[in-house]
Design a protein around this motif. Structure first.
Motif, mmCIF file in Angstrom:
data_model
loop_
_atom_site.group_PDB
_atom_site.id
_atom_site.type_symbol
_atom_site.label_atom_id
_atom_site.label_comp_id
_atom_site.label_asym_id
_atom_site.label_seq_id
_atom_site.Cartn_x
_atom_site.Cartn_y
_atom_site.Cartn_z
ATOM 1 N N GLU A 55 -6.325 -5.867 15.476
ATOM 2 C CA GLU A 55 -7.171 -6.408 16.158
ATOM 3 C C GLU A 55 -6.448 -8.032 16.266
ATOM 4 N N GLN A 56 -5.560 -8.348 15.231
ATOM 5 C CA GLN A 56 -5.111 -9.520 15.359
ATOM 6 C C GLN A 56 -3.530 -9.414 15.080
ATOM 7 N N ASP A 57 -3.051 -10.606 15.622
ATOM 8 C CA ASP A 57 -1.333 -10.470 15.247
ATOM 9 C C ASP A 57 -1.029 -11.013 14.013
ATOM 10 N N ASP A 58 -1.825 -12.114 13.517
ATOM 11 C CA ASP A 58 -1.625 -12.618 12.041
ATOM 12 C C ASP A 58 -1.735 -11.621 10.908
ATOM 13 N N ILE A 59 -0.887 -11.634 10.138
ATOM 14 C CA ILE A 59 -1.035 -10.959 8.866
ATOM 15 C C ILE A 59 -1.999 -11.736 8.111
ATOM 16 N N PHE A 60 -2.822 -11.219 6.980
ATOM 17 C CA PHE A 60 -3.625 -11.889 6.055
ATOM 18 C C PHE A 60 -3.590 -11.066 4.447
ATOM 19 N N GLU A 61 -3.850 -12.009 3.523
ATOM 20 C CA GLU A 61 -3.899 -11.112 2.450
ATOM 21 C C GLU A 61 -5.056 -10.151 2.387
ATOM 22 N N VAL A 100 0.096 -14.285 1.313
ATOM 23 C CA VAL A 100 0.742 -14.830 2.415
ATOM 24 C C VAL A 100 0.865 -16.627 2.377
ATOM 25 N N ASP A 101 1.702 -16.892 2.451
ATOM 26 C CA ASP A 101 2.370 -18.393 2.569
ATOM 27 C C ASP A 101 2.869 -18.716 3.858
ATOM 28 N N LYS A 102 2.182 -18.697 4.747
ATOM 29 C CA LYS A 102 2.729 -18.846 6.218
ATOM 30 C C LYS A 102 3.277 -20.280 6.379
ATOM 31 N N PRO A 103 4.436 -20.342 6.912
ATOM 32 C CA PRO A 103 5.475 -19.602 7.374
ATOM 33 C C PRO A 103 6.578 -19.076 6.394
ATOM 34 N N ASN A 104 6.398 -19.511 5.133
ATOM 35 C CA ASN A 104 7.370 -19.304 4.366
ATOM 36 C C ASN A 104 7.490 -18.041 3.589
ATOM 37 N N SER A 105 6.555 -17.215 3.417
ATOM 38 C CA SER A 105 6.672 -15.996 2.483
ATOM 39 C C SER A 105 5.688 -15.130 2.695
ATOM 40 N N PHE A 106 5.785 -13.979 2.369
ATOM 41 C CA PHE A 106 4.540 -12.987 2.148
ATOM 42 C C PHE A 106 5.101 -11.626 1.220
ATOM 43 N N ILE A 107 4.149 -11.203 0.538
ATOM 44 C CA ILE A 107 4.554 -9.999 -0.060
ATOM 45 C C ILE A 107 3.779 -8.757 0.166
ATOM 46 N N ASP A 108 4.363 -7.609 0.257
ATOM 47 C CA ASP A 108 3.779 -6.492 0.646
ATOM 48 C C ASP A 108 3.834 -5.456 -0.508
ATOM 49 N N LYS A 109 3.098 -4.673 -0.804
ATOM 50 C CA LYS A 109 3.205 -3.642 -1.775
ATOM 51 C C LYS A 109 2.662 -2.389 -1.346
ATOM 52 N N GLN A 110 3.224 -1.295 -1.849
ATOM 53 C CA GLN A 110 2.823 -0.088 -1.395
ATOM 54 C C GLN A 110 1.626 0.513 -2.327
ATOM 55 N N LEU A 111 0.744 0.929 -1.478
ATOM 56 C CA LEU A 111 -0.579 1.469 -2.346
ATOM 57 C C LEU A 111 -0.617 2.929 -2.469
ATOM 58 N N ASN A 112 0.059 3.542 -1.571
ATOM 59 C CA ASN A 112 0.223 5.061 -1.455
ATOM 60 C C ASN A 112 1.588 5.129 -0.579
ATOM 61 N N GLY A 113 2.351 5.989 -1.160
ATOM 62 C CA GLY A 113 3.383 6.612 -0.872
ATOM 63 C C GLY A 113 4.362 7.103 -1.725
ATOM 64 N N PRO A 114 6.029 7.313 -1.393
ATOM 65 C CA PRO A 114 6.684 8.005 -2.243
ATOM 66 C C PRO A 114 7.254 7.343 -3.379
ATOM 67 N N TYR A 115 6.782 6.096 -3.602
ATOM 68 C CA TYR A 115 7.376 5.258 -5.018
ATOM 69 C C TYR A 115 6.285 4.975 -5.757
ATOM 70 N N LYS A 116 6.506 4.886 -6.907
ATOM 71 C CA LYS A 116 5.542 4.715 -8.145
ATOM 72 C C LYS A 116 5.270 3.116 -7.981
ATOM 73 N N LEU A 117 6.378 2.337 -7.530
ATOM 74 C CA LEU A 117 6.024 0.926 -7.525
ATOM 75 C C LEU A 117 6.972 0.508 -5.964
ATOM 76 N N TRP A 118 6.397 -0.348 -5.206
ATOM 77 C CA TRP A 118 7.245 -0.890 -4.055
ATOM 78 C C TRP A 118 6.643 -2.114 -3.897
ATOM 79 N N GLU A 119 7.383 -3.205 -4.336
ATOM 80 C CA GLU A 119 6.685 -4.686 -4.001
ATOM 81 C C GLU A 119 7.819 -5.187 -3.132
ATOM 82 N N HIS A 120 7.697 -5.858 -2.085
ATOM 83 C CA HIS A 120 8.669 -6.522 -1.137
ATOM 84 C C HIS A 120 8.393 -8.079 -0.773
ATOM 85 N N THR A 121 9.063 -8.835 -1.219
ATOM 86 C CA THR A 121 8.714 -10.385 -1.007
ATOM 87 C C THR A 121 9.703 -10.671 0.089
ATOM 88 N N HIS A 122 9.303 -11.315 0.996
ATOM 89 C CA HIS A 122 9.973 -11.736 2.128
ATOM 90 C C HIS A 122 9.585 -13.209 2.178
#
Length: 152
Positions: A46-52, A77-99
């Motif tokens: 519904e919007q372009d901006d990501i949010f926590e 989210v620390d716009k425009p410097n970084s954001f972190i996403d984490k898998q809630l469901n998927g193939p990994y036991k843990l997946w945390e990606h910091t951009h």
């Protein structure tokens, strides 16, 4: 649980705002994911901006053309410097990606910091050694080449 890490850096000759706009839009993920993975975003935004707290659903075919559902949450989210996403469901036991995006002269240094773990104990560790580590490296290599073409 065995946790693996992957750290990548890439300089892009674009502004910090352009980097943020591109990488914070889930719709662009398919542009930088190998085509054989048939990556598809299922969530309608519904919007372009990501949010926590934002959840994003995907279908991806990481191995043997088997479709897997994947759900991530934007943790920070620390716009425009970084954001972190984490898998809630998927193939990994843990997946945390910091951009991370660092403004430099004539562009942006983009950093990816990935922490991940596989399920299935010793079988998962063996799978990592035989197949998964190389697959993840190839995904990020494809991503690097794709970004070089997009932002030449």
């Amino acid at each position: 649980m065995k946790i693996y890490t992957l750290n990548k850096e890439q300089f892009l000759p674009i502004s910090l705002d352009k980097a943020w706009h591109f990488f914070s839009s889930a719709g662009n993920l398919s542009k930088i994911t190998p085509p054989e993975m048939q990556f598809k975003v299922l969530t309608k935004f519904e919007q372009d901006d990501i949010f926590e707290g934002m959840h994003i659903d995907y279908i991806v075919r990481p191995l043997f053309n088997i479709p897997l559902r994947w759900k991530t949450e934007i943790l920070k989210v620390d716009k425009p410097n970084s954001f972190i996403d984490k898998q809630l469901n998927g193939p990994y036991k843990l997946w945390e990606h910091t951009h991370i995006f660092i403004e430099k002269e004539n562009g942006v240094l983009m950093k990816d910091q990935l922490k991940y773990s596989l399920p299935f104990g010793i079988i998962g560790r063996l799978g990592h050694a035989i197949l998964v580590r190389e697959k993840i490296e190839k995904i990020f290599e494809f991503r690097k080449l794709a970004l070089n073409k997009i932002f030449k």
